[in-house]
Design a protein around this motif. Structure first.
Motif, short mmCIF file in Angstrom:
data_model
loop_
_atom_site.label_atom_id
_atom_site.label_comp_id
_atom_site.label_asym_id
_atom_site.label_seq_id
_atom_site.Cartn_x
_atom_site.Cartn_y
_atom_site.Cartn_z
N ARG A 127 0.83 -1.21 0.00
CA ARG A 127 0.00 0.00 0.00
C ARG A 127 0.87 1.26 0.00
O ARG A 127 0.62 2.21 -0.76
CB ARG A 127 -0.92 0.00 1.23
N ARG A 128 1.90 1.27 0.84
CA ARG A 128 2.75 2.46 0.91
C ARG A 128 3.66 2.58 -0.31
O ARG A 128 4.07 3.68 -0.68
CB ARG A 128 3.57 2.43 2.20
N LEU A 129 3.98 1.45 -0.93
CA LEU A 129 4.73 1.50 -2.19
C LEU A 129 3.89 2.16 -3.28
O LEU A 129 4.40 2.94 -4.09
CB LEU A 129 5.13 0.08 -2.61
N ALA A 130 2.59 1.87 -3.29
CA ALA A 130 1.69 2.41 -4.31
C ALA A 130 1.35 3.87 -4.07
O ALA A 130 1.31 4.67 -5.02
CB ALA A 130 0.42 1.57 -4.37
N PHE A 131 1.13 4.25 -2.81
CA PHE A 131 0.65 5.60 -2.52
C PHE A 131 1.72 6.53 -1.94
O PHE A 131 1.47 7.71 -1.73
CB PHE A 131 -0.53 5.53 -1.54
N GLY A 132 2.91 5.99 -1.66
CA GLY A 132 4.00 6.82 -1.17
C GLY A 132 4.00 7.01 0.33
O GLY A 132 2.99 6.77 1.01
N SER A 133 5.14 7.43 0.88
CA SER A 133 5.27 7.70 2.32
C SER A 133 6.49 8.57 2.55
O SER A 133 7.40 8.64 1.70
CB SER A 133 5.41 6.38 3.10
N GLU A 134 6.53 9.24 3.71
CA GLU A 134 7.67 10.07 4.09
C GLU A 134 8.08 9.69 5.52
O GLU A 134 7.71 10.35 6.50
CB GLU A 134 7.31 11.55 4.01
N PRO A 135 8.80 8.58 5.67
CA PRO A 135 9.15 8.09 7.01
C PRO A 135 10.04 9.04 7.79
O PRO A 135 10.94 9.69 7.22
CB PRO A 135 9.88 6.77 6.72
N GLU A 136 9.77 9.17 9.09
CA GLU A 136 10.58 9.99 9.99
C GLU A 136 11.74 9.14 10.50
O GLU A 136 11.58 8.29 11.38
CB GLU A 136 9.72 10.47 11.17
N GLU A 137 12.92 9.38 9.94
CA GLU A 137 14.06 8.50 10.19
C GLU A 137 14.52 8.47 11.64
O GLU A 137 14.89 7.41 12.17
CB GLU A 137 15.24 8.86 9.28
N PHE A 138 14.49 9.64 12.31
CA PHE A 138 15.00 9.67 13.68
C PHE A 138 14.03 8.98 14.66
O PHE A 138 14.46 8.35 15.63
CB PHE A 138 15.28 11.11 14.10
N LEU A 139 12.74 9.10 14.40
CA LEU A 139 11.77 8.35 15.20
C LEU A 139 11.94 6.84 14.97
O LEU A 139 11.87 6.05 15.91
CB LEU A 139 10.34 8.77 14.83
N MET A 140 12.18 6.47 13.71
CA MET A 140 12.41 5.06 13.40
C MET A 140 13.57 4.51 14.22
O MET A 140 13.46 3.47 14.88
CB MET A 140 12.73 4.89 11.90
N MET A 141 14.71 5.20 14.17
CA MET A 141 15.91 4.71 14.86
C MET A 141 15.74 4.69 16.38
O MET A 141 16.17 3.76 17.06
CB MET A 141 17.12 5.55 14.46
N GLY A 142 15.09 5.74 16.90
CA GLY A 142 14.91 5.82 18.35
C GLY A 142 14.02 4.73 18.90
O GLY A 142 14.38 4.03 19.86
N VAL A 143 12.86 4.54 18.26
CA VAL A 143 11.91 3.51 18.74
C VAL A 143 12.48 2.11 18.53
O VAL A 143 12.34 1.23 19.39
CB VAL A 143 10.56 3.67 18.03
N ALA A 144 13.13 1.90 17.38
CA ALA A 144 13.71 0.58 17.12
C ALA A 144 14.83 0.25 18.10
O ALA A 144 15.01 -0.91 18.48
CB ALA A 144 14.24 0.52 15.69
N SER A 145 15.56 1.27 18.56
CA SER A 145 16.61 1.04 19.55
C SER A 145 16.02 0.60 20.88
O SER A 145 16.55 -0.31 21.55
CB SER A 145 17.44 2.32 19.74
N VAL A 146 14.92 1.24 21.28
CA VAL A 146 14.24 0.82 22.51
C VAL A 146 13.72 -0.61 22.38
O VAL A 146 13.86 -1.43 23.30
CB VAL A 146 13.07 1.79 22.83
N ALA A 147 13.14 -0.92 21.20
CA ALA A 147 12.63 -2.27 20.96
C ALA A 147 13.76 -3.30 20.97
O ALA A 147 13.59 -4.42 21.46
CB ALA A 147 11.90 -2.32 19.62
N LEU A 148 14.92 -2.92 20.45
CA LEU A 148 16.08 -3.83 20.45
C LEU A 148 16.51 -4.16 21.87
O LEU A 148 16.79 -5.32 22.20
CB LEU A 148 17.24 -3.20 19.68
N ILE A 149 16.55 -3.15 22.73
CA ILE A 149 16.90 -3.38 24.13
C ILE A 149 15.87 -4.31 24.79
O ILE A 149 16.23 -5.25 25.51
CB ILE A 149 16.98 -2.04 24.89
N ALA A 150 14.59 -4.05 24.51
CA ALA A 150 13.53 -4.87 25.10
C ALA A 150 13.63 -6.32 24.65
O ALA A 150 13.51 -7.25 25.46
CB ALA A 150 12.16 -4.30 24.71
#
Length: 273
Positions: free
Chosen positions: A175-198
């Protein structure tokens, strides 16, 4: 009760041990298993004829042979204490699974909420993986202390759930490939880092049970997948920032969905009735 020692020439690493455990899983005659990888021997405390156990081991192709077999004394049977060990194991498993359920349930809500806000397919796919894990831990918690058949059914159901959520993640990537998206890179890295620790903490909690029965094997597989997925989201966030493109996010979302799908198929494979 008897105790039989098997020589297994081709059993020299934990992988062979896991295969043997799975081959013997559900055999009510078996009371205890003791592996010695260095000497390539397996000692089984069991009821009935030892040749029945040999028949279960022979199809694995590890060259299993009976080294010796003897009857256990009443004192040795008492020291073995299978009922007490089983009770302690079940209590320990239940405690770990409750902790894992709480961690993954919380992280699912956090990752999904921020993933939708940040327009990140990587975080959304990872949150669905967290949800699948929470469901797996809930099913595994139900299975603790139950019969082997119920444990296998719980693991089997969790495998199907993982596959369904993987398909959902693939749909979101499309869906996002078809309609496009603008991901927030710093939010991605921050949340994924917390998830990695968990998830690293979850693996540590599971480490003592990774070679347990099938429902605990399923939990270990899912948590391992999570650590890989979290690292992938962090890398994708960095690439989105460097390249100023949404493609890294879409690619990692696709990879995570495939990992989730593969994990579900593995669970179905080891939990066949």
């Amino acid at each position: 009760m008897k105790q039989t020692v098997f020589d297994i020439p081709q059993m020299d690493c934990p992988s062979e041990e896991k295969i043997i455990r799975m081959a013997l899983d559900g055999n009510d005659a078996i009371k205890d298993l003791a592996f010695n990888l260095k000497s390539r021997q397996l000692t089984i405390s069991h009821e009935g004829d030892s040749t029945n156990l040999l028949r279960a081991l022979e199809p694995l192709g590890f060259g299993a042979k009976i080294s010796n077999s003897r009857d256990l004394s009443e004192m040795e049977e008492a020291l073995l204490g299978p009922a007490e060990v089983d009770s302690k194991t079940a209590a320990s498993e239940a405690t770990v699974l409750r902790q894992l359920l709480a961690i993954n349930g919380f992280m699912f809500i956090v990752e999904l909420s921020i993933g939708l806000y940040a327009q990140s397919t990587g975080l959304i796919a990872d949150s669905l993986d967290m949800f699948a894990d929470a469901a797996v831990y809930g099913l595994s918690l139900y299975a603790v202390g139950k019969t082997i058949q119920l444990k296998k059914k719980a693991a089997h159901l969790s495998g199907y759930l993982q596959i369904i959520l993987a398909v959902g993640a693939l749909v979101e990537v499309s869906r996002r490939l078809a309609f496009g998206s603008e991901p927030e890179e710093f939010l991605m890295m921050g949340v994924a880092s917390v998830a990695l620790i968990a998830n690293t903490f979850c693996l540590w909690l599971l480490s003592k049970h990774r070679d347990g029965e099938v429902h605990m094997k399923a939990s270990w597989i899912f948590s391992t997948n999570d650590v890989i997925a979290n690292a992938g989201v962090i890398i994708a966030g960095a690439l989105v920032w460097l390249l100023q493109s949404n493609w890294p996010d879409l690619i990692v979302g696709l990879i995570i969905a495939i990992i989730v799908l593969r994990g579900g198929l593995r669970i179905l494979a080891i939990s066949k009735p």
